[in-house]
Design a protein around this motif. Structure first.
Motif, PDB file in Angstrom:
ATOM      1  N   ASP A  97       0.842  -1.207   0.000  1.00  0.00           N
ATOM      2  CA  ASP A  97       0.000   0.000   0.000  1.00  0.00           C
ATOM      3  C   ASP A  97       0.876   1.256   0.000  1.00  0.00           C
ATOM      4  O   ASP A  97       0.611   2.207  -0.735  1.00  0.00           O
ATOM      5  N   GLY A  98       1.918   1.251   0.838  1.00  0.00           N
ATOM      6  CA  GLY A  98       2.819   2.408   0.904  1.00  0.00           C
ATOM      7  C   GLY A  98       3.529   2.648  -0.414  1.00  0.00           C
ATOM      8  O   GLY A  98       3.647   3.798  -0.878  1.00  0.00           O
ATOM      9  N   LEU A  99       3.990   1.579  -1.034  1.00  0.00           N
ATOM     10  CA  LEU A  99       4.664   1.700  -2.325  1.00  0.00           C
ATOM     11  C   LEU A  99       3.687   2.195  -3.393  1.00  0.00           C
ATOM     12  O   LEU A  99       4.019   3.077  -4.186  1.00  0.00           O
ATOM     13  N   SER A 100       2.493   1.661  -3.373  1.00  0.00           N
ATOM     14  CA  SER A 100       1.481   2.070  -4.339  1.00  0.00           C
ATOM     15  C   SER A 100       1.153   3.561  -4.192  1.00  0.00           C
ATOM     16  O   SER A 100       1.022   4.278  -5.195  1.00  0.00           O
ATOM     17  N   LYS A 101       1.061   4.038  -2.981  1.00  0.00           N
ATOM     18  CA  LYS A 101       0.774   5.464  -2.740  1.00  0.00           C
ATOM     19  C   LYS A 101       1.921   6.348  -3.223  1.00  0.00           C
ATOM     20  O   LYS A 101       1.699   7.408  -3.818  1.00  0.00           O
ATOM     21  N   ALA A 102       3.150   5.922  -2.980  1.00  0.00           N
ATOM     22  CA  ALA A 102       4.305   6.712  -3.411  1.00  0.00           C
ATOM     23  C   ALA A 102       4.398   6.748  -4.942  1.00  0.00           C
ATOM     24  O   ALA A 102       4.691   7.790  -5.536  1.00  0.00           O
ATOM     25  N   VAL A 103       4.135   5.621  -5.581  1.00  0.00           N
ATOM     26  CA  VAL A 103       4.127   5.569  -7.046  1.00  0.00           C
ATOM     27  C   VAL A 103       3.004   6.454  -7.590  1.00  0.00           C
ATOM     28  O   VAL A 103       3.193   7.193  -8.567  1.00  0.00           O
ATOM     29  N   ALA A 104       1.846   6.411  -6.939  1.00  0.00           N
ATOM     30  CA  ALA A 104       0.723   7.252  -7.362  1.00  0.00           C
ATOM     31  C   ALA A 104       1.066   8.739  -7.222  1.00  0.00           C
ATOM     32  O   ALA A 104       0.670   9.548  -8.067  1.00  0.00           O
ATOM     33  N   ALA A 105       1.806   9.092  -6.172  1.00  0.00           N
ATOM     34  CA  ALA A 105       2.217  10.489  -5.993  1.00  0.00           C
ATOM     35  C   ALA A 105       3.133  10.925  -7.131  1.00  0.00           C
ATOM     36  O   ALA A 105       3.003  12.036  -7.657  1.00  0.00           O
ATOM     37  N   TYR A 106       4.053  10.064  -7.534  1.00  0.00           N
ATOM     38  CA  TYR A 106       4.940  10.363  -8.666  1.00  0.00           C
ATOM     39  C   TYR A 106       4.104  10.602  -9.926  1.00  0.00           C
ATOM     40  O   TYR A 106       4.300  11.572 -10.648  1.00  0.00           O
ATOM     41  N   ARG A 107       3.160   9.708 -10.163  1.00  0.00           N
ATOM     42  CA  ARG A 107       2.355   9.792 -11.384  1.00  0.00           C
ATOM     43  C   ARG A 107       1.396  10.975 -11.351  1.00  0.00           C
ATOM     44  O   ARG A 107       1.237  11.670 -12.357  1.00  0.00           O
ATOM     45  N   SER A 108       0.752  11.212 -10.224  1.00  0.00           N
ATOM     46  CA  SER A 108      -0.255  12.281 -10.168  1.00  0.00           C
ATOM     47  C   SER A 108       0.363  13.672 -10.270  1.00  0.00           C
ATOM     48  O   SER A 108      -0.318  14.626 -10.631  1.00  0.00           O
ATOM     49  N   ASN A 109       1.646  13.768  -9.965  1.00  0.00           N
ATOM     50  CA  ASN A 109       2.344  15.052 -10.092  1.00  0.00           C
ATOM     51  C   ASN A 109       3.061  15.182 -11.434  1.00  0.00           C
ATOM     52  O   ASN A 109       3.875  16.093 -11.611  1.00  0.00           O
ATOM     53  N   SER A 110       2.769  14.266 -12.358  1.00  0.00           N
ATOM     54  CA  SER A 110       3.371  14.267 -13.697  1.00  0.00           C
ATOM     55  C   SER A 110       4.894  14.357 -13.632  1.00  0.00           C
ATOM     56  O   SER A 110       5.532  15.060 -14.422  1.00  0.00           O
ATOM     57  N   CYS A 111       5.463  13.616 -12.700  1.00  0.00           N
ATOM     58  CA  CYS A 111       6.917  13.654 -12.517  1.00  0.00           C
ATOM     59  C   CYS A 111       7.665  13.115 -13.733  1.00  0.00           C
ATOM     60  O   CYS A 111       8.838  13.434 -13.916  1.00  0.00           O
ATOM     61  N   ASP A 112       6.995  12.324 -14.553  1.00  0.00           N
ATOM     62  CA  ASP A 112       7.639  11.795 -15.756  1.00  0.00           C
ATOM     63  C   ASP A 112       7.897  12.884 -16.799  1.00  0.00           C
ATOM     64  O   ASP A 112       8.535  12.632 -17.815  1.00  0.00           O
ATOM     65  N   THR A 113       7.449  14.113 -16.518  1.00  0.00           N
ATOM     66  CA  THR A 113       7.716  15.228 -17.428  1.00  0.00           C
ATOM     67  C   THR A 113       8.654  16.267 -16.818  1.00  0.00           C
ATOM     68  O   THR A 113       9.030  17.222 -17.494  1.00  0.00           O
TER      69      THR A 113
END
Length: 147
Positions: A97-113
């Motif tokens: 759950d913790g890992l999933s939340k951290a990954v979601a934070a990366y994605r929701s903040n468009s960190c891939d850009t």
């Protein structure tokens, strides 16, 4: 009459020509995707992920450069849940759950850009991912050695 014979010959030639274009032709073959190796491969995957620069120094990384690493970890969540079931260790579900939340934070903040390192939600997400991954790895490797 002559036109019919010519037409029949042309059609026959086309049929023969097209019949040669079967499934045995040369060219790239589409590979089947590999199946999930299951929870037993998790320690190997965790060892590989924890030598990545995004794990070793998350606060110094350009978030866009960690996209593949984060994607791999996103896929690891389900494997971690499978491992929690087979090992009967509910802590692993909490860590998933913790890992999933951290990954979601990366994605929701468009960190891939994001193309510059610095402070902010992307740095925080990468630091959280690395911290959670370190705990997960320690627990999974402990399971592997103690049963």
């Amino acid at each position: 009459m002559r036109t019919r014979k010519l037409m029949a010959v042309v059609i026959g030639a086309l049929v023969l020509l097209l019949s040669g274009c079967g499934g045995n032709e040369a060219g790239p073959k589409v590979a089947r995707p590999a199946g999930d190796p299951g929870p037993d491969a998790l320690p190997i995957k965790l060892n590989a992920l924890t030598v990545d620069d995004c794990f070793l120094s998350p606060s110094l990384q350009i978030p866009k450069g960690c996209e593949k690493y984060v994607t791999e970890l996103g896929g690891t969540v389900n494997t971690l849940r499978d491992r929690a079931t087979t090992s009967k260790d509910p802590k692993l579900n909490d860590e998933a759950d913790g890992l999933s939340k951290a990954v979601a934070a990366y994605r929701s903040n468009s960190c891939d850009t994001v193309t510059a390192s610095g402070n902010g939600p992307c740095k925080d997400a990468l630091v959280d991912i690395a911290g959670t991954l370190a705990v997960i790895k320690a627990n999974v490797l402990k399971q592997g050695t103690t049963g």
